[in-house]
Structures are given as structure tokens and as C-alpha cells.
Design an enzyme around this catalytic site. Structure first.
Site, PDB file in Angstrom:
ATOM      1  N   PRO A  10       0.795  -1.226   0.000  1.00  0.00           N
ATOM      2  CA  PRO A  10       0.000   0.000   0.000  1.00  0.00           C
ATOM      3  C   PRO A  10       0.831   1.281   0.000  1.00  0.00           C
ATOM      4  O   PRO A  10       1.854   1.369   0.674  1.00  0.00           O
ATOM      5  CB  PRO A  10      -0.818  -0.104   1.296  1.00  0.00           C
ATOM      6  CG  PRO A  10      -0.109  -1.107   2.127  1.00  0.00           C
ATOM      7  CD  PRO A  10       0.540  -2.060   1.173  1.00  0.00           C
ATOM      8  N   ASN A  11       0.351   2.213  -0.792  1.00  0.00           N
ATOM      9  CA  ASN A  11       0.895   3.575  -0.903  1.00  0.00           C
ATOM     10  C   ASN A  11       2.209   3.656  -1.683  1.00  0.00           C
ATOM     11  O   ASN A  11       2.696   4.746  -1.954  1.00  0.00           O
ATOM     12  CB  ASN A  11       1.071   4.222   0.485  1.00  0.00           C
ATOM     13  CG  ASN A  11      -0.255   4.327   1.210  1.00  0.00           C
ATOM     14  OD1 ASN A  11      -1.213   4.860   0.661  1.00  0.00           O
ATOM     15  ND2 ASN A  11      -0.332   3.791   2.423  1.00  0.00           N
ATOM     16  N   ARG A  18       4.771  11.034  -2.688  1.00  0.00           N
ATOM     17  CA  ARG A  18       4.492  10.781  -1.280  1.00  0.00           C
ATOM     18  C   ARG A  18       5.732  11.065  -0.429  1.00  0.00           C
ATOM     19  O   ARG A  18       6.763  10.423  -0.582  1.00  0.00           O
ATOM     20  CB  ARG A  18       4.144   9.293  -1.165  1.00  0.00           C
ATOM     21  CG  ARG A  18       4.051   8.779   0.217  1.00  0.00           C
ATOM     22  CD  ARG A  18       4.047   7.249   0.224  1.00  0.00           C
ATOM     23  NE  ARG A  18       3.802   6.788   1.560  1.00  0.00           N
ATOM     24  CZ  ARG A  18       4.091   5.588   2.003  1.00  0.00           C
ATOM     25  NH1 ARG A  18       4.647   4.705   1.192  1.00  0.00           N
ATOM     26  NH2 ARG A  18       3.842   5.251   3.229  1.00  0.00           N
ATOM     27  N   TYR A  23      10.913   9.154   1.140  1.00  0.00           N
ATOM     28  CA  TYR A  23      10.880   8.050   0.170  1.00  0.00           C
ATOM     29  C   TYR A  23      11.529   8.378  -1.180  1.00  0.00           C
ATOM     30  O   TYR A  23      11.581   7.506  -2.055  1.00  0.00           O
ATOM     31  CB  TYR A  23       9.424   7.599  -0.041  1.00  0.00           C
ATOM     32  CG  TYR A  23       8.787   7.070   1.228  1.00  0.00           C
ATOM     33  CD1 TYR A  23       9.306   5.957   1.872  1.00  0.00           C
ATOM     34  CD2 TYR A  23       7.678   7.700   1.795  1.00  0.00           C
ATOM     35  CE1 TYR A  23       8.744   5.469   3.039  1.00  0.00           C
ATOM     36  CE2 TYR A  23       7.088   7.222   2.958  1.00  0.00           C
ATOM     37  CZ  TYR A  23       7.631   6.100   3.575  1.00  0.00           C
ATOM     38  OH  TYR A  23       7.068   5.619   4.732  1.00  0.00           O
ATOM     39  N   ASN A  74       8.200  -5.324  -0.457  1.00  0.00           N
ATOM     40  CA  ASN A  74       8.025  -4.163   0.416  1.00  0.00           C
ATOM     41  C   ASN A  74       6.522  -4.074   0.673  1.00  0.00           C
ATOM     42  O   ASN A  74       5.765  -3.598  -0.170  1.00  0.00           O
ATOM     43  CB  ASN A  74       8.534  -2.880  -0.249  1.00  0.00           C
ATOM     44  CG  ASN A  74       8.415  -1.686   0.698  1.00  0.00           C
ATOM     45  OD1 ASN A  74       7.806  -1.772   1.760  1.00  0.00           O
ATOM     46  ND2 ASN A  74       9.004  -0.568   0.292  1.00  0.00           N
ATOM     47  N   ALA A  77       3.003  -0.485   5.064  1.00  0.00           N
ATOM     48  CA  ALA A  77       2.514  -0.517   6.444  1.00  0.00           C
ATOM     49  C   ALA A  77       2.053  -1.907   6.877  1.00  0.00           C
ATOM     50  O   ALA A  77       2.096  -2.237   8.070  1.00  0.00           O
ATOM     51  CB  ALA A  77       1.379   0.490   6.610  1.00  0.00           C
ATOM     52  N   GLU A  99      12.742  -9.066   2.451  1.00  0.00           N
ATOM     53  CA  GLU A  99      11.933  -7.907   2.863  1.00  0.00           C
ATOM     54  C   GLU A  99      12.762  -6.649   2.620  1.00  0.00           C
ATOM     55  O   GLU A  99      13.930  -6.591   3.017  1.00  0.00           O
ATOM     56  CB  GLU A  99      11.617  -8.060   4.361  1.00  0.00           C
ATOM     57  CG  GLU A  99      10.904  -6.862   4.956  1.00  0.00           C
ATOM     58  CD  GLU A  99      10.760  -6.985   6.479  1.00  0.00           C
ATOM     59  OE1 GLU A  99      10.967  -8.086   7.051  1.00  0.00           O
ATOM     60  OE2 GLU A  99      10.461  -5.946   7.098  1.00  0.00           O
ATOM     61  N   HIS A 101      12.768  -2.178   2.610  1.00  0.00           N
ATOM     62  CA  HIS A 101      12.153  -0.879   2.901  1.00  0.00           C
ATOM     63  C   HIS A 101      13.059   0.214   2.381  1.00  0.00           C
ATOM     64  O   HIS A 101      14.291   0.108   2.491  1.00  0.00           O
ATOM     65  CB  HIS A 101      11.932  -0.686   4.406  1.00  0.00           C
ATOM     66  CG  HIS A 101      11.054  -1.741   4.981  1.00  0.00           C
ATOM     67  ND1 HIS A 101       9.687  -1.735   4.807  1.00  0.00           N
ATOM     68  CD2 HIS A 101      11.349  -2.869   5.658  1.00  0.00           C
ATOM     69  CE1 HIS A 101       9.176  -2.811   5.375  1.00  0.00           C
ATOM     70  NE2 HIS A 101      10.163  -3.523   5.895  1.00  0.00           N
ATOM     71  N   ARG A 108      12.514   5.523  12.906  1.00  0.00           N
ATOM     72  CA  ARG A 108      11.219   6.211  12.785  1.00  0.00           C
ATOM     73  C   ARG A 108      10.303   5.861  13.963  1.00  0.00           C
ATOM     74  O   ARG A 108      10.787   5.443  15.016  1.00  0.00           O
ATOM     75  CB  ARG A 108      10.601   5.863  11.420  1.00  0.00           C
ATOM     76  CG  ARG A 108      11.527   6.270  10.256  1.00  0.00           C
ATOM     77  CD  ARG A 108      10.923   5.951   8.914  1.00  0.00           C
ATOM     78  NE  ARG A 108       9.695   6.709   8.702  1.00  0.00           N
ATOM     79  CZ  ARG A 108       8.814   6.424   7.740  1.00  0.00           C
ATOM     80  NH1 ARG A 108       9.050   5.410   6.917  1.00  0.00           N
ATOM     81  NH2 ARG A 108       7.727   7.154   7.600  1.00  0.00           N
TER      82      ARG A 108
HETATM   83  C1  DQA Z   1       8.117   1.480   4.064  1.00  0.00           C
HETATM   84  C2  DQA Z   1       8.115   1.713   5.575  1.00  0.00           C
HETATM   85  C3  DQA Z   1       6.733   1.482   6.155  1.00  0.00           C
HETATM   86  O1  DQA Z   1       6.748   1.729   7.560  1.00  0.00           O
HETATM   87  C4  DQA Z   1       5.718   2.423   5.516  1.00  0.00           C
HETATM   88  O2  DQA Z   1       4.436   2.159   6.025  1.00  0.00           O
HETATM   89  C5  DQA Z   1       5.765   2.359   4.043  1.00  0.00           C
HETATM   90  C6  DQA Z   1       7.049   2.314   3.364  1.00  0.00           C
HETATM   91  C7  DQA Z   1       9.472   1.821   3.410  1.00  0.00           C
HETATM   92  O3  DQA Z   1       9.705   1.378   2.292  1.00  0.00           O
HETATM   93  O4  DQA Z   1      10.277   2.549   4.001  1.00  0.00           O
HETATM   94  O5  DQA Z   1       4.730   2.433   3.377  1.00  0.00           O
HETATM   95  O6  DQA Z   1       7.864   0.104   3.822  1.00  0.00           O
END
Ligand code: DQA
Length: 143
Positions: A10-11, A18, A23, A74, A77, A99, A101, A108
Site C-alpha cells: 500500500p501507498n 508521497r 521516500y 516491500n 505498512a 523484505e 524498505h 522512525r
Molecule cells: C516502508 C516503511 C513502512 O513503515 C511504511 O508504512 C511504508 C514504506 C518503506 O519502504 O520505508 O509504506 O515500507
């Protein structure tokens, strides 16, 4: 030829727009294009999947079992609380999952410090911005 699936949750379709200070300014398409090209240099086909919907991510993870040699994920959240995504990776555990990020989640908010996915992934790469994905791809290709 190896086949790797890159799953974004998501996102992450909003990358570039964003919170660019966290990011980065490049879009997911930009990042994916570079990963595709990197894969070609390592004789690896790279496919991409993005969804904002937990169940669709679960189904994409299942597709790794018969269709891919490994997966970079990735989960955004969902990383921090999805039992369903944890269980999906566990179900396909004989394939390596990495995994990733973009941000260093440990610098954070506290709620980002826990990952449901790390215990069922082969490794974790975080905090290197978009380079987190290319490091993960190299790790899987050298395996
Ligand atoms: C993320 C870190 C997560 O905490 C966040 O919710 C994201 C992006 C990252 O790539 O840094 O959506 O996965």
C-alpha cells in the site's frame, strides 16, 4: 534464467509524490524500470506487482510457489501488523523472500520497529532508498 517477483504494498504506487523527503523523488515505475534492466545484466527476468489491498498481496505471494525463484517484498505498512502476509510467506517459505524498505524503519516511529515478515524472510534490506531493491535483487541473483 531466474525469475524474480517484486511485490510492493500500500501507498508505494505514490512514490515520487508521497513524502519525498523520506521516500525519494522517483516513481515506482522509474524504480521498476531500473530493476528490470539490472535483472537483464544478471540473466534474470523481473516481474512486478503492486496493490493497496492485503488479499491481493497474499495471492501474489502464493504465485511465487510455482512461478518464481524468489521474491522481493516491500509490504509498506502491512509489514508491521499483517498476520495474513506473514502466513502467506510462511506457506511459500521454500522460496527465498527478501523484505525491503526504502527508509530505515528503526529510526522512525515505534510502531514501525516491529516487522511481522522478517521471521519468515531470508533477509531484510532497509534504509538505502531505492537501492534497497537493487541490493535485494543482487542478493537473490548471486544465491
Ligand atoms: C516502508 C516503511 C513502512 O513503515 C511504511 O508504512 C511504508 C514504506 C518503506 O519502504 O520505508 O509504506 O515500507
Amino acid at each position: 534464467m531466474k525469475k524474480i517477483l517484486v511485490i510492493n504494498g500500500p501507498n508505494l504506487n505514490m512514490l515520487g509524490k508521497r513524502e519525498p523527503e523520506i521516500y525519494g523523488s522517483r516513481s515506482l515505475d522509474d524504480i521498476n524500470r531500473d530493476l528490470k534492466a539490472l535483472g537483464e545484466t544478471m540473466n534474470t527476468e523481473v516481474d512486478f506487482f503492486q496493490s493497496n489491498i492485503e488479499g491481493e498481496i497474499v495471492t501474489a505471494i502464493h504465485s511465487v510457489l510455482d512461478g518464481y525463484d524468489g521474491c522481493i517484498i516491500n509490504a509498506g505498512a502491512y509489514t508491521h501488523y499483517s498476520v495474513a502476509i506473514h502466513d502467506a510467506i510462511a506457506a511459500v517459505e521454500k522460496k527465498p523472500f527478501i523484505e525491503v524498505h526504502l527508509s530505515n524503519v528503526h529510526t522512525r516511529e515505534d510502531y514501525r520497529h516491529k516487522s511481522m515478515l522478517s521471521p519468515v524472510c531470508k533477509g531484510v534490506i532497509l534504509g538505502f532508498g531505492e537501492k534497497s531493491y537493487s541490493l535485494a535483487l543482487k542478493a537473490l541473483c548471486e544465491d
